[in-house]
Write a protein that holds these residues in place. Structure first.
Motif, PDB file in Angstrom:
ATOM      1  N   GLU A   1      -3.910  18.630 -14.113  1.00  0.00           N
ATOM      2  CA  GLU A   1      -2.690  18.049 -14.663  1.00  0.00           C
ATOM      3  C   GLU A   1      -1.442  18.748 -14.118  1.00  0.00           C
ATOM      4  O   GLU A   1      -0.341  18.196 -14.214  1.00  0.00           O
ATOM      5  N   ASP A   2      -1.613  19.936 -13.578  1.00  0.00           N
ATOM      6  CA  ASP A   2      -0.480  20.672 -13.016  1.00  0.00           C
ATOM      7  C   ASP A   2      -0.279  20.389 -11.530  1.00  0.00           C
ATOM      8  O   ASP A   2       0.606  20.996 -10.902  1.00  0.00           O
ATOM      9  N   ALA A   3      -1.088  19.511 -10.943  1.00  0.00           N
ATOM     10  CA  ALA A   3      -1.015  19.211  -9.510  1.00  0.00           C
ATOM     11  C   ALA A   3      -0.395  17.842  -9.283  1.00  0.00           C
ATOM     12  O   ALA A   3      -0.703  16.879  -9.992  1.00  0.00           O
ATOM     13  N   PHE A   4       0.466  17.761  -8.290  1.00  0.00           N
ATOM     14  CA  PHE A   4       1.046  16.482  -7.883  1.00  0.00           C
ATOM     15  C   PHE A   4       1.385  16.556  -6.400  1.00  0.00           C
ATOM     16  O   PHE A   4       1.288  17.612  -5.767  1.00  0.00           O
ATOM     17  N   TYR A   5       1.800  15.418  -5.838  1.00  0.00           N
ATOM     18  CA  TYR A   5       2.078  15.318  -4.405  1.00  0.00           C
ATOM     19  C   TYR A   5       3.491  14.798  -4.178  1.00  0.00           C
ATOM     20  O   TYR A   5       4.037  14.048  -4.999  1.00  0.00           O
ATOM     21  N   CYS A   6       4.054  15.201  -3.045  1.00  0.00           N
ATOM     22  CA  CYS A   6       5.339  14.665  -2.590  1.00  0.00           C
ATOM     23  C   CYS A   6       5.139  14.087  -1.200  1.00  0.00           C
ATOM     24  O   CYS A   6       4.658  14.780  -0.296  1.00  0.00           O
ATOM     25  N   GLN A   7       5.495  12.821  -1.043  1.00  0.00           N
ATOM     26  CA  GLN A   7       5.365  12.133   0.243  1.00  0.00           C
ATOM     27  C   GLN A   7       6.726  11.572   0.605  1.00  0.00           C
ATOM     28  O   GLN A   7       7.212  10.627  -0.003  1.00  0.00           O
ATOM     29  N   ALA A   8       7.399  12.200   1.581  1.00  0.00           N
ATOM     30  CA  ALA A   8       8.738  11.765   1.992  1.00  0.00           C
ATOM     31  C   ALA A   8       8.920  12.048   3.479  1.00  0.00           C
ATOM     32  O   ALA A   8       8.844  13.203   3.901  1.00  0.00           O
TER      33      ALA A   8
ATOM     34  N   GLU B   1       0.805  -1.214   0.000  1.00  0.00           N
ATOM     35  CA  GLU B   1       0.000   0.000   0.000  1.00  0.00           C
ATOM     36  C   GLU B   1       0.841   1.270   0.000  1.00  0.00           C
ATOM     37  O   GLU B   1       0.312   2.359  -0.021  1.00  0.00           O
ATOM     38  N   LYS B   2       2.152   1.108   0.033  1.00  0.00           N
ATOM     39  CA  LYS B   2       3.028   2.258   0.170  1.00  0.00           C
ATOM     40  C   LYS B   2       2.849   3.231  -0.989  1.00  0.00           C
ATOM     41  O   LYS B   2       2.825   2.856  -2.151  1.00  0.00           O
ATOM     42  N   LEU B   3       2.761   4.518  -0.632  1.00  0.00           N
ATOM     43  CA  LEU B   3       2.623   5.546  -1.658  1.00  0.00           C
ATOM     44  C   LEU B   3       3.984   5.844  -2.275  1.00  0.00           C
ATOM     45  O   LEU B   3       5.010   5.845  -1.581  1.00  0.00           O
ATOM     46  N   PRO B   4       4.028   6.129  -3.574  1.00  0.00           N
ATOM     47  CA  PRO B   4       5.297   6.558  -4.179  1.00  0.00           C
ATOM     48  C   PRO B   4       5.693   7.927  -3.643  1.00  0.00           C
ATOM     49  O   PRO B   4       4.869   8.664  -3.093  1.00  0.00           O
ATOM     50  N   THR B   5       6.953   8.281  -3.799  1.00  0.00           N
ATOM     51  CA  THR B   5       7.425   9.572  -3.297  1.00  0.00           C
ATOM     52  C   THR B   5       6.733  10.725  -4.011  1.00  0.00           C
ATOM     53  O   THR B   5       6.307  11.700  -3.384  1.00  0.00           O
ATOM     54  N   PHE B   6       6.592  10.613  -5.344  1.00  0.00           N
ATOM     55  CA  PHE B   6       5.891  11.631  -6.131  1.00  0.00           C
ATOM     56  C   PHE B   6       4.760  10.953  -6.888  1.00  0.00           C
ATOM     57  O   PHE B   6       4.963   9.895  -7.501  1.00  0.00           O
ATOM     58  N   PHE B   7       3.570  11.544  -6.858  1.00  0.00           N
ATOM     59  CA  PHE B   7       2.425  10.913  -7.513  1.00  0.00           C
ATOM     60  C   PHE B   7       1.370  11.960  -7.835  1.00  0.00           C
ATOM     61  O   PHE B   7       1.396  13.089  -7.334  1.00  0.00           O
ATOM     62  N   ARG B   8       0.429  11.547  -8.664  1.00  0.00           N
ATOM     63  CA  ARG B   8      -0.730  12.364  -9.000  1.00  0.00           C
ATOM     64  C   ARG B   8      -1.991  11.606  -8.611  1.00  0.00           C
ATOM     65  O   ARG B   8      -1.957  10.410  -8.346  1.00  0.00           O
ATOM     66  N   ARG B   9      -3.118  12.337  -8.624  1.00  0.00           N
ATOM     67  CA  ARG B   9      -4.403  11.723  -8.293  1.00  0.00           C
ATOM     68  C   ARG B   9      -5.366  11.882  -9.463  1.00  0.00           C
ATOM     69  O   ARG B   9      -5.384  12.909 -10.138  1.00  0.00           O
ATOM     70  N   GLN B  10      -6.165  10.840  -9.645  1.00  0.00           N
ATOM     71  CA  GLN B  10      -7.158  10.854 -10.714  1.00  0.00           C
ATOM     72  C   GLN B  10      -8.169  11.972 -10.454  1.00  0.00           C
ATOM     73  O   GLN B  10      -8.667  12.145  -9.343  1.00  0.00           O
ATOM     74  N   GLY B  11      -8.467  12.759 -11.488  1.00  0.00           N
ATOM     75  CA  GLY B  11      -9.485  13.798 -11.360  1.00  0.00           C
ATOM     76  C   GLY B  11      -8.957  15.150 -10.964  1.00  0.00           C
ATOM     77  O   GLY B  11      -9.699  16.144 -11.011  1.00  0.00           O
TER      78      GLY B  11
ATOM     79  N   ASN C   1      14.170  10.328   4.738  1.00  0.00           N
ATOM     80  CA  ASN C   1      14.334   8.880   4.836  1.00  0.00           C
ATOM     81  C   ASN C   1      14.876   8.349   3.508  1.00  0.00           C
ATOM     82  O   ASN C   1      14.271   8.564   2.457  1.00  0.00           O
ATOM     83  N   PRO C   2      16.023   7.662   3.523  1.00  0.00           N
ATOM     84  CA  PRO C   2      16.616   7.173   2.262  1.00  0.00           C
ATOM     85  C   PRO C   2      15.671   6.293   1.452  1.00  0.00           C
ATOM     86  O   PRO C   2      15.795   6.219   0.224  1.00  0.00           O
ATOM     87  N   GLU C   3      14.727   5.604   2.109  1.00  0.00           N
ATOM     88  CA  GLU C   3      13.791   4.751   1.373  1.00  0.00           C
ATOM     89  C   GLU C   3      12.956   5.557   0.383  1.00  0.00           C
ATOM     90  O   GLU C   3      12.520   5.026  -0.641  1.00  0.00           O
ATOM     91  N   ALA C   4      12.731   6.838   0.676  1.00  0.00           N
ATOM     92  CA  ALA C   4      11.922   7.680  -0.208  1.00  0.00           C
ATOM     93  C   ALA C   4      12.738   8.238  -1.374  1.00  0.00           C
ATOM     94  O   ALA C   4      12.171   8.878  -2.270  1.00  0.00           O
TER      95      ALA C   4
END
Length: 640
Positions: A495-502, A482-492, A516-519
Motif C-alpha cells: 500500500e506504500d508503493a506507487f509509480y510515476c510515469q511521465a 491503454e495509456k497509463l495514468p501519471t501516478f498509479f498503483r498495482r494490484q498486489g 510532457n504537458p500531457e502528463a
C-alpha cells in the motif's frame, strides 16, 4: 597484470593525511577570494610541468567556482586537499558500525566502487572532482614515475609529504580523464553533482564495456533514498487488466526498444543517410580491414594480385559496367533468367491456392533478384575502397593501416581524403535503393524496410508487415485506451508503493529538464507552469523519452519543524533528473533541490544545506561473475 594493477594504491588510500604539511604549501598558491577566480577552460597539463608547483595565477585561470555543502567559507576549503581531510576524519562515514575512514566500498582488479560525497562533480575544471580524487588515490604509472623523477628521489613511496604535495599540485591542473593517457579508471555511469552514493568505476576498457553493456541492456538495478517535502498521501488509481498489459511493456523493455527504434528512424530522416549508409569512421575501418587482408594475402602468395575473385556468378565485365552505371533493363532480364530455375522448387509446408502460389513465386523471384543485385552492388562499392588513395604514396598508404580513426581525423589531409571516400562509397552503395524502388530512407512505397527472402510461413505469408506507431504513442506510453495514468498503483503490491510515469525531455536552452504537458493535466497550475513545456524557446518540438519510477514511502515525520517523507526510489528508466522531476510533479520535491523546488528561482538552498538524494544500492551483473550488489550507507538515518 596491467600497469594500474601493478601499482599499489593502498599506501595512499589507507594512510592518514598530514593536513598541516600538505595544506601549508597548497594554501599559499590559492587566492582565498572567490571574486578573482576566472572562468577559463584549463589547458591539458604535460607531465613535464609537474616539476614546479602551479602558480597562483595558474590555479585561478584553470578553476571554476564551486560552493559544495561540505566546504567552508574560504575557496581553499573547496579543494581536493580539504576534501581528503574530511574523508580521513570520517565526515562521510554514515555507518556507525564501521571505522573505515575511506569512502571506497569495493576495490579489485577490474572495478572500483566509491560512496560519492554530495556536491562533487564527476570531472571538469573545479577545485575538487571525482576524477581528481580517484587520480590522487590511484595515480597512473606515468604520473608516479614523473613525480619521483622530478623530486630527485629513488623512493617511490607516495605517502611521503614531499611527494603528496607535488601530486596534489599536479592534480590541481587536471580537468578530464583524457589529460593523462594512462589514467584508465573511468566511471561507467553518472551521478548528478548534488547526488551522493554508489558510483561504479572501471579499471580497464574490457571492464568498462561489461558494465556499460549491463546498464544499456537494463540489467542493472538502482535504488535511491530521498527526503521530500510534506507528508505524502497515497490515493492513486489501481491499474486495470488492460493497463497491466501496457505496463508489461515497460518491464520487458519492449517500450524502450520501440522508443530507441523511433529515435533511430527519426535521426535517419533528418540526415542524408539511408539503410546501409556508413559514416566516415566506419568506411575507414572497412578500408583498413580490406587493406590489411590484401597485404596478408600478398605476403602469403606473391603471385596473387590480392584482389580475389569477382564473385561466383558475376563477371569482371559486369563489374566494370557497374562502375559507370546501374544495370540496364537487358542486364536485369539476364539476371532474371539466371534466377528463373531457382524459384520454382521452394518447399512450402502449407498448401496454397493457385493465386497464392503465383503471388509467392513473384515475391520470391523479385526478392532473390534484388539479393543478387545487392551483391553485385556491394562488390562494386568494395572495389572503390581498393583503389589507391589520391595524393598518397603507396608506402604512406600502407602506413595508415597502423592508425585508428581518432588519429586519422586529427590530420586535415587524411580526414579530407576519407570524407571524400565516404561520399563516393555511399553514392555507389546507395544505387541499390534505386534498383529496389526505395527512397533514401530504405522505405518502399508501402513504407516497408524489409529486404529478406521469403522462405516459409504459417499462413499465406504474403502481405508485408508495415511499421506502425508514432512519437506520441511512444512518448506517452500507448494509445488513449491503454495509456497509463501519471501516478498509479498495482494490484498486489504494498500500500506504500506507487509509480510515476511521465515523459521527460532535455531543453537545449535550459539546465532544467521538462515534462510532457500531457502528463500534467491533473496537476496544479503551478506544477504545470514550472515543469511542463513541449517546445523550445524558438518553437522547436522537444524530444520526450518515456520515463518510469517506482516509489515506496518508508517513513513520514518532521525535519527542523518541516513535514517531510523518506522514500525509496527505484528508476525503471535512466533519464537525466528523472527522480528529481518525478517527485517534483508529485508536489513533493526533494529537500534541498534548488533546481526543482517550488517557489522562487534563485537556485539557492533554503531548506537544507544539501540535496537529500542518495544512490543507496546498485545490483549489476559483471561479466562471468555473479550479480554484484554494492550498498552505500544511508546518510539520512535519524534525520526524521
Amino acid at each position: 597484470m596491467s600497469e594500474v594493477q601493478q601499482h599499489e594504491p593502498s599506501k595512499i588510500c589507507n594512510s592518514s593525511i598530514d593536513i598541516p604539511a600538505v595544506t601549508k604549501q597548497i594554501k599559499s598558491n590559492i587566492n582565498t577570494s572567490d571574486s578573482n577566480v576566472n572562468h577559463h577552460e584549463p589547458t591539458k597539463p604535460k607531465l613535464s610541468e609537474s616539476a614546479s608547483p602551479p602558480s597562483k595565477q595558474d590555479i585561478e585561470d584553470q578553476q571554476l567556482i564551486d560552493n559544495p555543502c561540505w566546504g567552508g567559507p574560504q575557496s581553499h576549503e573547496h579543494n581536493l586537499t580539504y576534501l581528503l581531510h574530511l574523508i580521513s576524519s570520517g565526515k562521510f562515514n554514515y555507518d556507525s558500525t564501521k571505522r573505515d575512514e575511506t569512502i571506497i566500498l569495493h576495490n579489485d582488479n577490474d572495478f572500483l566502487v566509491i560512496d560519492k560525497p554530495p556536491d562533487l562533480r564527476m570531472d571538469g575544471p573545479y577545485p575538487a572532482t571525482v576524477h581528481k580524487l580517484v587520480t590522487y588515490w590511484f595515480p597512473p604509472p606515468s604520473l608516479t614515475q614523473s613525480l619521483v623523477a622530478e623530486q630527485n628521489s629513488k623512493d617511490t613511496d607516495l605517502t611521503q609529504t614531499k611527494h603528496r604535495i607535488a601530486l596534489l599540485n599536479f592534480i590541481e591542473k587536471l580537468s578530464t580523464h583524457a589529460d593523462l593517457k594512462d589514467n584508465i579508471i573511468r566511471p561507467t555511469h553518472q551521478l548528478d553533482y548534488a547526488t551522493s552514493g554508489v558510483l561504479l568505476m572501471a579499471k580497464s576498457k574490457k571492464a568498462a564495456g561489461t558494465a556499460c553493456s549491463a546498464f544499456e541492456n537494463r540489467l542493472a538495478k538502482k535504488e535511491y533514498l530521498a527526503i521530500v517535502h510534506q507528508n505524502i498521501g497515497i490515493d492513486f488509481p489501481i491499474l486495470t487488466p488492460g493497463q497491466e498489459k501496457m505496463f508489461d511493456k515497460w518491464m520487458d523493455g519492449s517500450l524502450e526498444s520501440k522508443h530507441r527504434k523511433h529515435r533511430r528512424d527519426a535521426t535517419n530522416r533528418k540526415g542524408n543517410t539511408f539503410v546501409g549508409y556508413l559514416p566516415s569512421h566506419s568506411v575507414f575501418a572497412k578500408w583498413k580491414g580490406m587493406r590489411q587482408k590484401r597485404n596478408k594475402r600478398k605476403r602469403e602468395d606473391s603471385g596473387n594480385g590480392g584482389n580475389g575473385p569477382a564473385g561466383q556468378n558475376v563477371s569482371q565485365d559486369e563489374m566494370s559496367k557497374f562502375a559507370s552505371h546501374p544495370l540496364s533493363q537487358q542486364e536485369k532480364d539476364r539476371v532474371s533468367r539466371i534466377l528463373e530455375s531457382t524459384v520454382g522448387n521452394i518447399h512450402r509446408p502449407i498448401p496454397l491456392t493457385l493465386t497464392q502460389q503465383q503471388q509467392l513465386h513473384h515475391q520470391q523471384k523479385a526478392q532473390q533478384q534484388l539479393m543478387l543485385l545487392h551483391r553485385i552492388k556491394s562488390e562494386h562499392a568494395d572495389d572503390i575502397l581498393m583503389k589507391a588513395l589520391p595524393g598518397v604514396e603507396k608506402e604512406e598508404e600502407d602506413g595508415l593501416t597502423n592508425y585508428c580513426w581518432k588519429e586519422i581525423k586529427q590530420n586535415a589531409k587524411y580526414k579530407a581524403i576519407f570524407q571524400d571516400l565516404t561520399k563516393t562509397y555511399n553514392a555507389a552503395y546507395g544505387e541499390i535503393l534505386a534498383l529496389q524502388g526505395k527512397d533514401e530512407h530504405g522505405k518502399d512505397r508501402n513504407g516497408n524496410t524489409t529486404m529478406g527472402i521469403v522462405t516459409g510461413a504459417t499462413g499465406t505469408g504474403i502481405d508485408n508487415c508495415s511499421e506502425s506507431g508514432g512519437s506520441a504513442s511512444v512518448s506517452t506510453g500507448g494509445s488513449a485506451a491503454e495509456k497509463l495514468p501519471t501516478f498509479f498503483r498495482r494490484q498486489g503490491e504494498s500500500e506504500d508503493a506507487f509509480y510515476c510515469q511521465a515523459p521527460l525531455a532535455e531543453d537545449p536552452d535550459s539546465f532544467r529538464v521538462v515534462v510532457n504537458p500531457e502528463a500534467l493535466q491533473e496537476c496544479s497550475s503551478d506544477i504545470r507552469s514550472k515543469y511542463g513545456r513541449s517546445q523550445t524557446e524558438d518553437g522547436k518540438e522537444l524530444d520526450f523519452k518515456p520515463s518510469l519510477t517506482r516509489c515506496v514511502v518508508l517513513k513520514r515525520g518532521f525535519w527542523n519543524g518541516l513535514p517531510v517523507t523518506k522514500m525509496l526510489l527505484q528508476p525503471r528508466t535512466g533519464r537525466r533528473h528523472q527522480l528529481r522531476l518525478h517527485t517534483a510533479i508529485l508536489g513533493h520535491a526533494i529537500l534541498g533541490d534548488c533546481t526543482y523546488e517550488l517557489g522562487d528561482d534563485s537556485m539557492e538552498r533554503k531548506t537544507c544545506n544539501r540535496m537529500c538524494l542518495h544512490a543507496h544500492k546498485l545490483s549489476i551483473p559483471l561479466g562471468y561473475k555473479k550479480t554484484k550488489v554494492f550498498i552505500a550507507p544511508d546518510p539520512f538515518v535519524g534525520v526524521i
